[in-house]
Scaffold this motif. Structure first.
Motif, mmCIF file in Angstrom:
data_model
loop_
_atom_site.group_PDB
_atom_site.id
_atom_site.type_symbol
_atom_site.label_atom_id
_atom_site.label_comp_id
_atom_site.label_asym_id
_atom_site.label_seq_id
_atom_site.Cartn_x
_atom_site.Cartn_y
_atom_site.Cartn_z
ATOM 1 N N LEU A 1 0.835 -1.195 0.000
ATOM 2 C CA LEU A 1 0.000 0.000 0.000
ATOM 3 C C LEU A 1 0.876 1.253 0.000
ATOM 4 C CD1 LEU A 1 -2.521 -1.107 2.776
ATOM 5 C CD2 LEU A 1 -2.842 -1.222 0.289
ATOM 6 N N GLU B 1 0.435 3.803 1.779
ATOM 7 C CA GLU B 1 0.622 4.244 3.169
ATOM 8 C C GLU B 1 1.773 3.529 3.865
ATOM 9 O OE1 GLU B 1 -2.806 2.627 2.558
ATOM 10 O OE2 GLU B 1 -2.902 4.440 1.348
ATOM 11 N N ASP B 2 2.202 2.419 3.293
ATOM 12 C CA ASP B 2 3.285 1.649 3.910
ATOM 13 C C ASP B 2 4.664 2.157 3.495
ATOM 14 O OD1 ASP B 2 1.428 0.056 5.169
ATOM 15 O OD2 ASP B 2 1.452 -1.488 3.592
ATOM 16 N N GLU C 1 7.800 4.354 3.411
ATOM 17 C CA GLU C 1 8.493 5.251 4.333
ATOM 18 C C GLU C 1 9.814 5.673 3.689
ATOM 19 O OE1 GLU C 1 9.878 5.339 9.022
ATOM 20 O OE2 GLU C 1 9.672 3.416 8.022
#
Length: 155
Positions: A110, A112-113, A115
């Motif tokens: 995803l 959102e994962d 970083e």
């Protein structure tokens, strides 16, 4: 010429010869002292030169080992990220890692994962430079942003 005059001349000649002999002996001692001092200085200089050469070689080796560690880091067990997510920069920090990007790109993760991680590789007793410390501080304080710069070429 009288005997007194001869004795006076003889005494003068004796004084002059004695002075010359003593001064040459004294000069010889002074010369020997300085030669010994110069020899000690030359020995000290040679030892300092050898010590500096050893330090230089050791520093050079440490720098080379550090450069190798920087390049090989993504395949080392200490590197916790996928090598495909790591982009080498070299200076002022070694890597920008887009952790989770490969999985996202391949459709397994995803957005959102993802970083973003800035990494500097150190080996031995190496420490962060002042510039690297300033970058780490900027990140801790949230002074990070993303920009898009669009360059248009007109025909």
């Amino acid at each position: 010429m009288s005997i007194w005059m001869a004795m006076l001349i003889g005494a003068c000649i004796g004084v002059v010869l004695t002075t010359l002999m003593l001064s040459s002996t004294r000069n010889g001692k002074i010369k020997a002292e300085y030669e010994r001092y110069i020899a000690e200085l030359e020995l000290e200089h040679q030892q300092a030169l050898l010590s500096a050469q050893k330090r230089s070689v050791n520093t050079s080796r440490a720098v080379l080992k550090g450069k190798m560690a920087e390049q090989l880091a993504p395949i080392m067990p200490e590197f916790r990220y996928l090598p495909s997510d790591a982009k080498f920069m070299g200076d002022p920090i070694d890597y920008v890692v887009f952790d989770g990007y490969s999985e996202f790109r391949d459709g397994d993760g995803l957005a959102e994962d993802i970083e973003v991680v800035l990494i500097d590789i150190k080996s031995g007793g190496a420490r962060l430079t002042k510039g690297q410390q300033a970058i780490a501080q900027a990140i801790r304080e949230g002074r990070v942003r993303f920009e898009t710069i669009r360059i248009d070429f007109e025909d």
